[in-house]
Design an enzyme around this catalytic site. Structure first.
Site, PDB file in Angstrom:
ATOM      1  N   SER A 245      34.750  73.438  49.192  1.00  0.00           N
ATOM      2  CA  SER A 245      34.084  74.633  49.708  1.00  0.00           C
ATOM      3  C   SER A 245      34.635  74.945  51.093  1.00  0.00           C
ATOM      4  O   SER A 245      35.565  74.290  51.565  1.00  0.00           O
ATOM      5  CB  SER A 245      32.561  74.414  49.754  1.00  0.00           C
TER       6      SER A 245
ATOM      7  N   GLY B 261      23.840  69.818  43.943  1.00  0.00           N
ATOM      8  CA  GLY B 261      25.125  70.417  43.577  1.00  0.00           C
ATOM      9  C   GLY B 261      26.225  69.839  44.435  1.00  0.00           C
ATOM     10  O   GLY B 261      26.959  70.551  45.118  1.00  0.00           O
TER      11      GLY B 261
ATOM     12  N   ASN C 230      25.527  67.984  37.685  1.00  0.00           N
ATOM     13  CA  ASN C 230      25.440  68.009  36.215  1.00  0.00           C
ATOM     14  C   ASN C 230      26.791  67.706  35.587  1.00  0.00           C
ATOM     15  O   ASN C 230      27.021  67.965  34.414  1.00  0.00           O
ATOM     16  CB  ASN C 230      24.887  69.348  35.711  1.00  0.00           C
TER      17      ASN C 230
ATOM     18  N   GLN D  69      32.041  63.983  38.124  1.00  0.00           N
ATOM     19  CA  GLN D  69      31.677  63.957  39.541  1.00  0.00           C
ATOM     20  C   GLN D  69      30.794  62.750  39.847  1.00  0.00           C
ATOM     21  O   GLN D  69      30.991  62.068  40.862  1.00  0.00           O
ATOM     22  CB  GLN D  69      30.963  65.251  39.927  1.00  0.00           C
TER      23      GLN D  69
ATOM     24  N   ASP E 240      20.347  68.663  35.640  1.00  0.00           N
ATOM     25  CA  ASP E 240      20.379  70.108  35.839  1.00  0.00           C
ATOM     26  C   ASP E 240      19.218  70.444  36.763  1.00  0.00           C
ATOM     27  O   ASP E 240      18.056  70.280  36.386  1.00  0.00           O
ATOM     28  CB  ASP E 240      20.224  70.809  34.483  1.00  0.00           C
ATOM     29  N   ILE E 241      19.512  70.909  37.961  1.00  0.00           N
ATOM     30  CA  ILE E 241      18.433  71.100  38.936  1.00  0.00           C
ATOM     31  C   ILE E 241      17.463  72.202  38.522  1.00  0.00           C
ATOM     32  O   ILE E 241      16.343  72.256  39.030  1.00  0.00           O
ATOM     33  CB  ILE E 241      18.954  71.381  40.354  1.00  0.00           C
TER      34      ILE E 241
ATOM     35  N   VAL F 205      25.085  73.254  49.342  1.00  0.00           N
ATOM     36  CA  VAL F 205      26.310  73.927  49.789  1.00  0.00           C
ATOM     37  C   VAL F 205      26.943  74.692  48.629  1.00  0.00           C
ATOM     38  O   VAL F 205      27.369  74.093  47.643  1.00  0.00           O
ATOM     39  CB  VAL F 205      27.310  72.908  50.378  1.00  0.00           C
TER      40      VAL F 205
ATOM     41  N   CYS G 160      42.923  80.818  44.586  1.00  0.00           N
ATOM     42  CA  CYS G 160      43.220  80.694  46.020  1.00  0.00           C
ATOM     43  C   CYS G 160      43.611  82.039  46.630  1.00  0.00           C
ATOM     44  O   CYS G 160      43.154  82.383  47.732  1.00  0.00           O
ATOM     45  CB  CYS G 160      44.329  79.673  46.246  1.00  0.00           C
TER      46      CYS G 160
END
Length: 361
Positions: free
Chosen positions: A101, A139, A163, A167, A189-190, A205, A336
């Protein structure tokens, strides 16, 4: 008016042909940038109303409509396209902290690694984290912030939520390598998960852009905040208007170039001032879009310098198909280039990053 004897191609066919050329890497970067800037200019014309009365009405109407929606839609589509990519690819494209990010470039000589750390430090400062706080990272991506906080605040308990299986596995492995015993990673899954604990600090973020009903989301997060807890949110935004990330019209090829249409909201800088039913805004900052434009520029430099290393990775994940691998490389190049132009537009004074600090009501 069409010239007699010549058949004018339908707009849709022209756009399909353009997207095919972009996929195959047949459009020079300068031409891509020019085409992107044209579309960004059209988005500004669409979003900037002729009177302030109309501007506020557009903003408020969107907040009302979002309150009628689910917390999020199309999460799996976005995950497959954006976040389930080989970690070795991210190690090449991102800096050493794998921050996927916006980074914070203090000056022209700042490196990507330094900019990652500078932004992580800014998060900690603005979120007012203290050693011993319980911290929830929602996240969490590849864990840049989770691992930074866990290492900086040894007496803090840090819980990361993702999720993505890959990661979760990566963050757990990194925690072991760094001898960090204060990290827990939850696969959840929030939008549906119920957190059993409360936290002194909650960090989010660049996740809110992928949500829809912020009233329900913030009500849910409120239940995870300790009595004196704070919620820190970073989101990308336009300085004035907010919108569903959907094409303006049939000429708008750009909106679907990077993200699936309808999966995102681009809030305005002030958007979350309208969602204080369950939380209150304590502080609010914006960062020039030049920081995110430069972040994308640095990612692109790394990608281009290592294409021969990246190709075999993408050949593997696309089922040994070299053509599909090149399409994927060109997709990330387009990602990008889009970020460079969008956040660099008007010297970084249109699209930018916003930081919001909330307290529990």
């Amino acid at each position: 008016m069409a010239v007699e004897g010549k058949q004018v191609a339908p707009k849709k066919a022209i756009i399909v042909e353009l997207l095919k050329k972009l996929e195959l890497g047949l459009v020079p970067d300068d031409e891509i940038k020019k085409l992107i800037r044209i579309q960004l200019g059209r988005r500004l014309q669409w979003g900037c109303k002729s009177t302030y009365e109309e501007q506020i009405a557009q903003l408020v109407n969107l907040t009302h409509s979002l309150r009628q929606m689910k917390i999020a839609t199309e999460v799996e589509t976005l995950d497959d396209q954006m976040y389930e990519v080989p970690i070795d690819f991210l190690k090449i494209m991102n800096g050493s902290n794998l921050k996927g990010s916006c980074c914070y470039f203090k000056n022209d000589s700042t490196t990507l690694d330094e900019a990652e750390i500078a932004m992580l430090e800014l998060y900690c400062e603005r979120a007012q984290i203290k050693d011993g706080h319980s911290v929830l990272d929602l996240g969490c991506g590849q864990g840049a912030l989770t691992l930074y906080v866990a290492q900086k605040y040894k007496n803090s308990r840090v819980t990361a939520v993702t999720n993505s299986v890959s990661q979760k596995e990566f963050i757990e492995e990194e925690s072991r390598k760094r001898n960090l015993s204060n990290v827990e990673v939850l696969l959840a899954d929030i939008t549906t998960h119920k957190m059993p604990d409360t936290y002194d600090r909650i960090l989010v973020v660049e996740l809110f852009e992928h949500m829809k009903n912020y009233e329900l989301l913030l009500r849910k997060i409120k239940e995870w905040m300790a009595k004196d807890g704070l919620l820190f949110v970073e989101h990308i935004c336009h300085k004035t208007f907010a919108y569903h990330y959907e094409p303006i019209d049939e000429d708008d090829w750009f909106t679907e170039y990077v993200f699936p249409a309808g999966t995102m909201i681009i809030p305005s800088a002030s958007f979350f001032l309208y969602f204080q039913d369950d939380v209150s805004v304590v502080n609010h900052w914006t960062l020039s879009g030049k920081h995110f434009s430069r972040t994308n520029e640095e990612w692109l430099k790394r990608l281009d310098a290592n294409v021969e290393l990246i190709k075999p990775m993408f050949v593997t994940i696309t089922g040994q198909c070299r053509q599909e691998a090149m399409k994927l490389i060109n997709y990330w190049r387009g990602f990008c280039l889009s970020g460079m132009e969008m956040f660099g537009y008007n010297n970084g004074e249109e699209w930018m990053a916003s930081h919001v600090l909330f307290k529990k009501k």
